[in-house]
Design a protein around this motif. Structure first.
Motif, PDB file in Angstrom:
ATOM      1  N   ILE A   1     -80.615  55.062 -37.234  1.00  0.00           N
ATOM      2  CA  ILE A   1     -80.543  55.541 -38.616  1.00  0.00           C
ATOM      3  C   ILE A   1     -79.710  56.814 -38.693  1.00  0.00           C
ATOM      4  O   ILE A   1     -78.885  56.969 -39.594  1.00  0.00           O
ATOM      5  CB  ILE A   1     -81.954  55.720 -39.211  1.00  0.00           C
ATOM      6  CG1 ILE A   1     -82.568  54.333 -39.419  1.00  0.00           C
ATOM      7  CG2 ILE A   1     -81.909  56.511 -40.511  1.00  0.00           C
ATOM      8  CD1 ILE A   1     -83.992  54.310 -39.829  1.00  0.00           C
ATOM      9  N   ASP A   2     -79.892  57.715 -37.730  1.00  0.00           N
ATOM     10  CA  ASP A   2     -79.080  58.937 -37.720  1.00  0.00           C
ATOM     11  C   ASP A   2     -77.596  58.611 -37.620  1.00  0.00           C
ATOM     12  O   ASP A   2     -76.768  59.231 -38.289  1.00  0.00           O
ATOM     13  CB  ASP A   2     -79.485  59.854 -36.557  1.00  0.00           C
ATOM     14  CG  ASP A   2     -80.815  60.551 -36.814  1.00  0.00           C
ATOM     15  OD1 ASP A   2     -81.317  60.489 -37.950  1.00  0.00           O
ATOM     16  OD2 ASP A   2     -81.335  61.160 -35.867  1.00  0.00           O
ATOM     17  N   ALA A   3     -77.256  57.617 -36.793  1.00  0.00           N
ATOM     18  CA  ALA A   3     -75.848  57.217 -36.650  1.00  0.00           C
ATOM     19  C   ALA A   3     -75.328  56.606 -37.951  1.00  0.00           C
ATOM     20  O   ALA A   3     -74.181  56.840 -38.332  1.00  0.00           O
ATOM     21  CB  ALA A   3     -75.701  56.222 -35.497  1.00  0.00           C
ATOM     22  N   LEU A   4     -76.159  55.840 -38.654  1.00  0.00           N
ATOM     23  CA  LEU A   4     -75.743  55.226 -39.921  1.00  0.00           C
ATOM     24  C   LEU A   4     -75.584  56.268 -41.022  1.00  0.00           C
ATOM     25  O   LEU A   4     -74.599  56.265 -41.764  1.00  0.00           O
ATOM     26  CB  LEU A   4     -76.768  54.174 -40.365  1.00  0.00           C
ATOM     27  CG  LEU A   4     -76.817  52.864 -39.605  1.00  0.00           C
ATOM     28  CD1 LEU A   4     -78.040  52.055 -40.026  1.00  0.00           C
ATOM     29  CD2 LEU A   4     -75.552  52.053 -39.828  1.00  0.00           C
ATOM     30  N   VAL A   5     -76.573  57.154 -41.142  1.00  0.00           N
ATOM     31  CA  VAL A   5     -76.601  58.133 -42.233  1.00  0.00           C
ATOM     32  C   VAL A   5     -75.531  59.203 -42.057  1.00  0.00           C
ATOM     33  O   VAL A   5     -74.853  59.578 -43.007  1.00  0.00           O
ATOM     34  CB  VAL A   5     -78.008  58.772 -42.362  1.00  0.00           C
ATOM     35  CG1 VAL A   5     -77.984  59.955 -43.318  1.00  0.00           C
ATOM     36  CG2 VAL A   5     -79.017  57.731 -42.817  1.00  0.00           C
ATOM     37  N   GLY A   6     -75.390  59.708 -40.863  1.00  0.00           N
ATOM     38  CA  GLY A   6     -74.410  60.772 -40.631  1.00  0.00           C
ATOM     39  C   GLY A   6     -74.964  62.129 -41.003  1.00  0.00           C
ATOM     40  O   GLY A   6     -75.766  62.696 -40.278  1.00  0.00           O
ATOM     41  N   ASP A   7     -74.574  62.658 -42.155  1.00  0.00           N
ATOM     42  CA  ASP A   7     -74.949  64.015 -42.558  1.00  0.00           C
ATOM     43  C   ASP A   7     -76.292  64.040 -43.288  1.00  0.00           C
ATOM     44  O   ASP A   7     -76.527  63.242 -44.195  1.00  0.00           O
ATOM     45  CB  ASP A   7     -73.881  64.620 -43.474  1.00  0.00           C
ATOM     46  CG  ASP A   7     -72.558  64.824 -42.758  1.00  0.00           C
ATOM     47  OD1 ASP A   7     -72.571  65.059 -41.536  1.00  0.00           O
ATOM     48  OD2 ASP A   7     -71.512  64.730 -43.426  1.00  0.00           O
TER      49      ASP A   7
ATOM     50  N   LYS B   1     -88.563  62.894 -41.558  1.00  0.00           N
ATOM     51  CA  LYS B   1     -88.640  64.022 -40.633  1.00  0.00           C
ATOM     52  C   LYS B   1     -87.573  63.888 -39.559  1.00  0.00           C
ATOM     53  O   LYS B   1     -87.420  62.843 -38.944  1.00  0.00           O
ATOM     54  CB  LYS B   1     -90.014  64.071 -39.965  1.00  0.00           C
ATOM     55  CG  LYS B   1     -91.128  64.428 -40.897  1.00  0.00           C
ATOM     56  CD  LYS B   1     -91.269  65.919 -41.005  1.00  0.00           C
ATOM     57  CE  LYS B   1     -92.499  66.248 -41.832  1.00  0.00           C
ATOM     58  NZ  LYS B   1     -92.883  67.608 -41.712  1.00  0.00           N
ATOM     59  N   ARG B   2     -86.837  64.957 -39.370  1.00  0.00           N
ATOM     60  CA  ARG B   2     -85.849  65.059 -38.306  1.00  0.00           C
ATOM     61  C   ARG B   2     -85.967  66.456 -37.724  1.00  0.00           C
ATOM     62  O   ARG B   2     -85.865  67.434 -38.474  1.00  0.00           O
ATOM     63  CB  ARG B   2     -84.415  64.831 -38.816  1.00  0.00           C
ATOM     64  CG  ARG B   2     -84.117  63.401 -39.215  1.00  0.00           C
ATOM     65  CD  ARG B   2     -84.156  62.501 -37.973  1.00  0.00           C
ATOM     66  NE  ARG B   2     -83.819  61.133 -38.264  1.00  0.00           N
ATOM     67  CZ  ARG B   2     -84.700  60.169 -38.495  1.00  0.00           C
ATOM     68  NH1 ARG B   2     -85.984  60.428 -38.503  1.00  0.00           N
ATOM     69  NH2 ARG B   2     -84.299  58.932 -38.703  1.00  0.00           N
ATOM     70  N   GLY B   3     -86.217  66.549 -36.421  1.00  0.00           N
ATOM     71  CA  GLY B   3     -86.378  67.861 -35.802  1.00  0.00           C
ATOM     72  C   GLY B   3     -87.539  68.638 -36.392  1.00  0.00           C
ATOM     73  O   GLY B   3     -87.464  69.854 -36.526  1.00  0.00           O
ATOM     74  N   GLY B   4     -88.590  67.919 -36.805  1.00  0.00           N
ATOM     75  CA  GLY B   4     -89.767  68.567 -37.368  1.00  0.00           C
ATOM     76  C   GLY B   4     -89.617  69.021 -38.813  1.00  0.00           C
ATOM     77  O   GLY B   4     -90.511  69.637 -39.364  1.00  0.00           O
TER      78      GLY B   4
ATOM     79  N   ILE C   1     -82.919  64.878 -46.076  1.00  0.00           N
ATOM     80  CA  ILE C   1     -82.435  63.889 -47.047  1.00  0.00           C
ATOM     81  C   ILE C   1     -80.985  63.576 -46.699  1.00  0.00           C
ATOM     82  O   ILE C   1     -80.217  64.491 -46.404  1.00  0.00           O
ATOM     83  CB  ILE C   1     -82.522  64.477 -48.481  1.00  0.00           C
ATOM     84  CG1 ILE C   1     -83.984  64.710 -48.868  1.00  0.00           C
ATOM     85  CG2 ILE C   1     -81.871  63.575 -49.500  1.00  0.00           C
ATOM     86  CD1 ILE C   1     -84.342  66.128 -48.932  1.00  0.00           C
ATOM     87  N   PRO C   2     -80.580  62.295 -46.749  1.00  0.00           N
ATOM     88  CA  PRO C   2     -79.160  61.992 -46.507  1.00  0.00           C
ATOM     89  C   PRO C   2     -78.268  62.719 -47.518  1.00  0.00           C
ATOM     90  O   PRO C   2     -78.521  62.687 -48.725  1.00  0.00           O
ATOM     91  CB  PRO C   2     -79.083  60.483 -46.702  1.00  0.00           C
ATOM     92  CG  PRO C   2     -80.457  59.996 -46.388  1.00  0.00           C
ATOM     93  CD  PRO C   2     -81.368  61.076 -46.932  1.00  0.00           C
TER      94      PRO C   2
ATOM     95  N   LEU D   1     -79.805  50.677 -46.867  1.00  0.00           N
ATOM     96  CA  LEU D   1     -78.789  51.336 -47.693  1.00  0.00           C
ATOM     97  C   LEU D   1     -77.518  51.679 -46.931  1.00  0.00           C
ATOM     98  O   LEU D   1     -76.429  51.645 -47.500  1.00  0.00           O
ATOM     99  CB  LEU D   1     -79.361  52.622 -48.300  1.00  0.00           C
ATOM    100  CG  LEU D   1     -80.259  52.438 -49.503  1.00  0.00           C
ATOM    101  CD1 LEU D   1     -81.041  53.716 -49.762  1.00  0.00           C
ATOM    102  CD2 LEU D   1     -79.449  52.042 -50.726  1.00  0.00           C
ATOM    103  N   PHE D   2     -77.648  52.022 -45.657  1.00  0.00           N
ATOM    104  CA  PHE D   2     -76.501  52.506 -44.899  1.00  0.00           C
ATOM    105  C   PHE D   2     -75.893  51.468 -43.960  1.00  0.00           C
ATOM    106  O   PHE D   2     -74.876  51.746 -43.328  1.00  0.00           O
ATOM    107  CB  PHE D   2     -76.885  53.775 -44.114  1.00  0.00           C
ATOM    108  CG  PHE D   2     -77.002  54.986 -44.987  1.00  0.00           C
ATOM    109  CD1 PHE D   2     -75.899  55.792 -45.240  1.00  0.00           C
ATOM    110  CD2 PHE D   2     -78.204  55.323 -45.590  1.00  0.00           C
ATOM    111  CE1 PHE D   2     -75.990  56.907 -46.058  1.00  0.00           C
ATOM    112  CE2 PHE D   2     -78.313  56.437 -46.410  1.00  0.00           C
ATOM    113  CZ  PHE D   2     -77.206  57.233 -46.646  1.00  0.00           C
ATOM    114  N   THR D   3     -76.482  50.272 -43.873  1.00  0.00           N
ATOM    115  CA  THR D   3     -75.929  49.231 -43.007  1.00  0.00           C
ATOM    116  C   THR D   3     -74.852  48.464 -43.764  1.00  0.00           C
ATOM    117  O   THR D   3     -75.105  47.961 -44.862  1.00  0.00           O
ATOM    118  CB  THR D   3     -77.030  48.267 -42.525  1.00  0.00           C
ATOM    119  OG1 THR D   3     -77.978  49.016 -41.747  1.00  0.00           O
ATOM    120  CG2 THR D   3     -76.449  47.153 -41.674  1.00  0.00           C
TER     121      THR D   3
END
Length: 119
Positions: free
Chosen positions: A8-14, A45-48, A52-53, A87-89
């Motif tokens: 998901i991180d790779a798909l979303v990016g920022d 949650k990312r890094g605690g 939001i994308p 959404l990001f695929t």
């Protein structure tokens, strides 16, 4: 972080923090959390920290068509991360990812596809 998070991180990016999203929309951080509860935005949650994308916010507003699409996905039983994945695929039939179609003001087409997932 698990394999799905990495995908998901790779798909979303920022990503944006709640504070960054609040500044971009000129609202309070609590309002961003309410937007997430109301399916106007998705936060994970990312890094605690809740993030939001960045693609969800454009021109000082929530991307047109996103809240309706998120509501349809939630009604179909999608969890937050599943909604992000969808959404990001990239989808050859759109073409591009549903988030790209929303950014191009093709929300009706995206919601139609999302509604078909419930069938």
């Amino acid at each position: 972080m698990n394999e799905n998070d990495n995908r998901i991180d790779a798909l979303v990016g920022d990503w944006m923090t709640v504070k960054d999203a609040a500044a971009a929309l000129n609202v309070s951080p609590n309002r961003i959390k309410q937007f997430i509860r109301d399916h106007r935005l998705v936060g994970v949650k990312r890094g605690g920290e809740l993030r939001i994308p960045a693609a969800f916010i454009s021109g000082g507003d929530v991307l047109k068509g996103l809240p309706g699409t998120l509501t349809v996905l939630a009604d179909c039983g999608f969890a937050e991360e599943e909604a992000l994945d969808w959404l990001f695929t990239p989808d050859e039939t759109l073409p591009g990812a549903p988030i790209d179609a929303l950014a191009q003001n093709r929300g009706t087409e995206v919601r139609r596809r999302a509604q078909a997932l419930a069938l």
